[in-house]
Design a protein around this motif. Structure first.
Motif, PDB file in Angstrom:
ATOM      1  N   ALA A   1      16.883 -56.466  11.328  1.00 17.77           N
ATOM      2  CA  ALA A   1      16.633 -57.175  10.070  1.00 17.77           C
ATOM      3  C   ALA A   1      15.435 -56.584   9.343  1.00 17.77           C
ATOM      4  O   ALA A   1      15.380 -56.611   8.108  1.00 17.77           O
ATOM      5  CB  ALA A   1      16.407 -58.661  10.339  1.00 17.77           C
ATOM      6  N   VAL A   2      14.470 -56.038  10.076  1.00 23.10           N
ATOM      7  CA  VAL A   2      13.336 -55.364   9.441  1.00 23.10           C
ATOM      8  C   VAL A   2      13.826 -54.105   8.743  1.00 23.10           C
ATOM      9  O   VAL A   2      13.441 -53.818   7.599  1.00 23.10           O
ATOM     10  CB  VAL A   2      12.255 -55.031  10.481  1.00 23.10           C
ATOM     11  N   GLU A   3      14.673 -53.338   9.416  1.00 23.20           N
ATOM     12  CA  GLU A   3      15.253 -52.158   8.786  1.00 23.20           C
ATOM     13  C   GLU A   3      16.036 -52.553   7.534  1.00 23.20           C
ATOM     14  O   GLU A   3      15.947 -51.895   6.493  1.00 23.20           O
ATOM     15  CB  GLU A   3      16.175 -51.431   9.757  1.00 23.20           C
ATOM     16  N   LYS A   4      16.802 -53.616   7.634  1.00 26.12           N
ATOM     17  CA  LYS A   4      17.608 -54.068   6.492  1.00 26.12           C
ATOM     18  C   LYS A   4      16.721 -54.409   5.302  1.00 26.12           C
ATOM     19  O   LYS A   4      17.056 -54.097   4.148  1.00 26.12           O
ATOM     20  CB  LYS A   4      18.444 -55.278   6.898  1.00 26.12           C
ATOM     21  N   ALA A   5      15.570 -55.023   5.570  1.00 25.45           N
ATOM     22  CA  ALA A   5      14.658 -55.390   4.481  1.00 25.45           C
ATOM     23  C   ALA A   5      14.181 -54.161   3.727  1.00 25.45           C
ATOM     24  O   ALA A   5      14.046 -54.186   2.497  1.00 25.45           O
ATOM     25  CB  ALA A   5      13.472 -56.169   5.044  1.00 25.45           C
ATOM     26  N   VAL A   6      13.930 -53.071   4.445  1.00 19.93           N
ATOM     27  CA  VAL A   6      13.507 -51.827   3.791  1.00 19.93           C
ATOM     28  C   VAL A   6      14.672 -51.194   3.051  1.00 19.93           C
ATOM     29  O   VAL A   6      14.532 -50.734   1.904  1.00 19.93           O
ATOM     30  CB  VAL A   6      12.913 -50.861   4.847  1.00 19.93           C
ATOM     31  N   LYS A   7      15.842 -51.175   3.667  1.00 21.20           N
ATOM     32  CA  LYS A   7      16.997 -50.526   3.067  1.00 21.20           C
ATOM     33  C   LYS A   7      17.471 -51.232   1.799  1.00 21.20           C
ATOM     34  O   LYS A   7      18.057 -50.606   0.910  1.00 21.20           O
ATOM     35  CB  LYS A   7      18.139 -50.452   4.078  1.00 21.20           C
ATOM     36  N   GLU A   8      17.218 -52.536   1.699  1.00 21.78           N
ATOM     37  CA  GLU A   8      17.644 -53.297   0.530  1.00 21.78           C
ATOM     38  C   GLU A   8      16.542 -53.439  -0.509  1.00 21.78           C
ATOM     39  O   GLU A   8      16.684 -54.198  -1.472  1.00 21.78           O
ATOM     40  CB  GLU A   8      18.124 -54.686   0.975  1.00 21.78           C
ATOM     41  N   SER A   9      15.464 -52.678  -0.349  1.00 25.91           N
ATOM     42  CA  SER A   9      14.312 -52.812  -1.252  1.00 25.91           C
ATOM     43  C   SER A   9      14.546 -52.202  -2.631  1.00 25.91           C
ATOM     44  O   SER A   9      13.832 -52.525  -3.586  1.00 25.91           O
ATOM     45  CB  SER A   9      13.094 -52.132  -0.620  1.00 25.91           C
ATOM     46  N   GLY A  10      15.530 -51.306  -2.736  1.00 28.22           N
ATOM     47  CA  GLY A  10      15.728 -50.589  -3.992  1.00 28.22           C
ATOM     48  C   GLY A  10      14.843 -49.362  -4.112  1.00 28.22           C
ATOM     49  O   GLY A  10      14.938 -48.617  -5.095  1.00 28.22           O
ATOM     50  N   LEU A  11      13.980 -49.124  -3.126  1.00 34.14           N
ATOM     51  CA  LEU A  11      13.107 -47.956  -3.115  1.00 34.14           C
ATOM     52  C   LEU A  11      13.736 -46.849  -2.269  1.00 34.14           C
ATOM     53  O   LEU A  11      14.684 -47.076  -1.525  1.00 34.14           O
ATOM     54  CB  LEU A  11      11.742 -48.335  -2.531  1.00 34.14           C
ATOM     55  N   GLN A  12      13.189 -45.653  -2.384  1.00 34.39           N
ATOM     56  CA  GLN A  12      13.581 -44.597  -1.461  1.00 34.39           C
ATOM     57  C   GLN A  12      13.065 -44.978  -0.075  1.00 34.39           C
ATOM     58  O   GLN A  12      11.886 -45.279   0.090  1.00 34.39           O
ATOM     59  CB  GLN A  12      12.965 -43.263  -1.886  1.00 34.39           C
ATOM     60  N   TRP A  13      13.944 -44.979   0.919  1.00 33.01           N
ATOM     61  CA  TRP A  13      13.545 -45.399   2.256  1.00 33.01           C
ATOM     62  C   TRP A  13      13.969 -44.382   3.306  1.00 33.01           C
ATOM     63  O   TRP A  13      14.959 -43.664   3.148  1.00 33.01           O
ATOM     64  CB  TRP A  13      14.137 -46.766   2.607  1.00 33.01           C
ATOM     65  N   THR A  14      13.185 -44.325   4.361  1.00 34.37           N
ATOM     66  CA  THR A  14      13.514 -43.553   5.557  1.00 34.37           C
ATOM     67  C   THR A  14      13.152 -44.407   6.755  1.00 34.37           C
ATOM     68  O   THR A  14      12.081 -45.018   6.785  1.00 34.37           O
ATOM     69  CB  THR A  14      12.730 -42.230   5.619  1.00 34.37           C
ATOM     70  N   VAL A  15      14.049 -44.469   7.741  1.00 32.12           N
ATOM     71  CA  VAL A  15      13.805 -45.234   8.965  1.00 32.12           C
ATOM     72  C   VAL A  15      13.672 -44.269  10.136  1.00 32.12           C
ATOM     73  O   VAL A  15      14.504 -43.375  10.306  1.00 32.12           O
ATOM     74  CB  VAL A  15      14.942 -46.242   9.234  1.00 32.12           C
ATOM     75  N   LEU A  16      12.619 -44.446  10.922  1.00 33.14           N
ATOM     76  CA  LEU A  16      12.381 -43.638  12.113  1.00 33.14           C
ATOM     77  C   LEU A  16      12.656 -44.494  13.349  1.00 33.14           C
ATOM     78  O   LEU A  16      12.045 -45.548  13.526  1.00 33.14           O
ATOM     79  CB  LEU A  16      10.941 -43.132  12.154  1.00 33.14           C
ATOM     80  N   ARG A  17      13.569 -44.012  14.184  1.00 31.40           N
ATOM     81  CA  ARG A  17      13.896 -44.702  15.434  1.00 31.40           C
ATOM     82  C   ARG A  17      13.539 -43.802  16.621  1.00 31.40           C
ATOM     83  O   ARG A  17      14.391 -43.097  17.151  1.00 31.40           O
ATOM     84  CB  ARG A  17      15.380 -45.053  15.492  1.00 31.40           C
ATOM     85  N   PRO A  18      12.302 -43.822  17.062  1.00 31.49           N
ATOM     86  CA  PRO A  18      11.914 -42.988  18.196  1.00 31.49           C
ATOM     87  C   PRO A  18      12.320 -43.600  19.533  1.00 31.49           C
ATOM     88  O   PRO A  18      12.503 -44.819  19.653  1.00 31.49           O
ATOM     89  CB  PRO A  18      10.394 -42.930  18.075  1.00 31.49           C
ATOM     90  N   THR A  19      12.431 -42.739  20.539  1.00 32.48           N
ATOM     91  CA  THR A  19      12.519 -43.185  21.916  1.00 32.48           C
ATOM     92  C   THR A  19      11.127 -43.616  22.377  1.00 32.48           C
ATOM     93  O   THR A  19      10.178 -43.652  21.588  1.00 32.48           O
ATOM     94  CB  THR A  19      13.037 -42.052  22.811  1.00 32.48           C
ATOM     95  N   TRP A  20      10.991 -43.904  23.676  1.00 32.02           N
ATOM     96  CA  TRP A  20       9.669 -44.223  24.210  1.00 32.02           C
ATOM     97  C   TRP A  20       8.745 -43.032  24.019  1.00 32.02           C
ATOM     98  O   TRP A  20       9.164 -41.880  24.150  1.00 32.02           O
ATOM     99  CB  TRP A  20       9.769 -44.585  25.695  1.00 32.02           C
ATOM    100  N   PHE A  21       7.494 -43.324  23.728  1.00 36.10           N
ATOM    101  CA  PHE A  21       6.527 -42.267  23.455  1.00 36.10           C
ATOM    102  C   PHE A  21       6.033 -41.628  24.756  1.00 36.10           C
ATOM    103  O   PHE A  21       5.713 -42.336  25.719  1.00 36.10           O
ATOM    104  CB  PHE A  21       5.297 -42.823  22.726  1.00 36.10           C
ATOM    105  N   ALA A  22       5.923 -40.311  24.774  1.00 40.23           N
ATOM    106  CA  ALA A  22       5.278 -39.642  25.903  1.00 40.23           C
ATOM    107  C   ALA A  22       3.859 -40.171  26.091  1.00 40.23           C
ATOM    108  O   ALA A  22       3.386 -40.373  27.220  1.00 40.23           O
ATOM    109  CB  ALA A  22       5.267 -38.131  25.674  1.00 40.23           C
ATOM    110  N   GLN A  23       3.175 -40.425  24.982  1.00 34.75           N
ATOM    111  CA  GLN A  23       1.773 -40.868  25.045  1.00 34.75           C
ATOM    112  C   GLN A  23       1.619 -42.267  25.628  1.00 34.75           C
ATOM    113  O   GLN A  23       0.487 -42.700  25.905  1.00 34.75           O
ATOM    114  CB  GLN A  23       1.147 -40.802  23.653  1.00 34.75           C
TER     115      GLN A  23
END
Length: 286
Positions: free
Chosen positions: A117-139
């Protein structure tokens, strides 16, 4: 990023980039990646010079004023989707053009839609959007509180992941992808799943770290019940424990173990290997 990134930022008229959570694990690295290319991002945090707090909406306006692009790290609270929706609407009114959201690969692979739903909120903003879905961080092995026991007197990492594998992503790769999406054309409307080059069990990863650190570190696979009891003894709330057990169960079942090409899709190069993270890290400070 390269000098091409900086030139692109200049030719597209980007005048202000805001990094939410700019002193945190990912935000600090995104800000550093932008600075390496001569940009001067505004670092927003709850206690920094540019104050931003999801719970204090009076801080949203100053963070958005004169801003072209925002790296978004949500509150991870129960109201995160509503907060991001309202923030995106405020960003649109302020003239922001781009939002780059930190999500996670696991949210696309588990049932339920709270995080999507957080991703959906960005995607429906009307702005240019990019979503990053990383795996677990090495760090995470050095910077995540649930892994702190690895550096304690016993030198053990006790998790209910079994022999499950994960293609740990290097945060430097995530930062480079975020910086590119904030400053370059061609990333709008993209969801990038980001991983490392190979899948490792937690036992394999800890063994590699132990060799580099020259310390007797080891991974111990525990049951969900044992893990729950240990977290309860450490004072963690049940809700936190439940979520962690779900996330570690996802790894145990290897539901997201395979490496993916998101880093290459975004940057045109291979991701860093887990060994690169190990070689760069000063484990004596852990």
């Amino acid at each position: 990023m390269t000098t091409e990134t900086n030139e692109t930022a200049q030719t597209t008229g980007l005048s202000r980039i805001v990094v939410l959570g700019g002193t945190g694990k990912t935000g600090s690295r995104v800000a550093a990646a932008l600075r390496r290319d001569g940009l001067n991002p505004a670092v927003a945090s709850r206690r920094g010079p540019l104050r931003f707090d999801w719970a204090d909406r009076s801080t949203w306006g100053p963070a958005l004023e004169g801003t072209d692009a925002v790296y978004v790290v949500d509150s991870q609270g129960p109201n995160a989707s509503a907060e991001v929706r309202d923030f995106a609407a405020a960003a649109a009114r302020a003239g922001v053009r781009r939002l780059v959201l930190l999500s996670a690969r696991v949210w696309g692979e588990l049932p339920g839609d709270n995080h999507l739903a957080v991703e959906k909120a960005v995607k429906e903003s009307g702005l240019q959007w990019t979503v990053l879905r990383p795996t677990w961080f090495a760090q995470n092995f050095t910077e995540f509180e649930f892994f702190a026991s690895l550096w304690g007197p016993e030198g053990e990492l006790r998790l209910p992941t079994g022999e499950g594998r994960e293609a740990f992503v290097d945060l430097e790769d995530l930062a480079d992808v975020a910086a590119a999406a904030l400053t370059q054309d061609g990333h709008a409307g993209r969801t990038y799943i980001l991983s490392g080059t190979r899948s490792l069990s937690f036992g394999d990863a800890v063994a590699e770290i132990a060799r580099a650190a020259d310390r007797p570190l080891r991974f111990v696979a525990v049951s969900d019940d044992d893990f729950r009891a240990e977290l309860a003894a450490a004072g963690f709330p049940d809700a936190v424990t439940d979520e962690m057990i779900t996330l570690f169960g996802h790894i145990r079942e290897e539901r997201g173990a395979e490496p993916v090409d998101g880093v290459r899709e975004a940057l045109g190069r291979a991701p860093r290997d887990f060994t690169d993270y190990v070689r760069r890290t000063d484990f004596s400070a852990s």
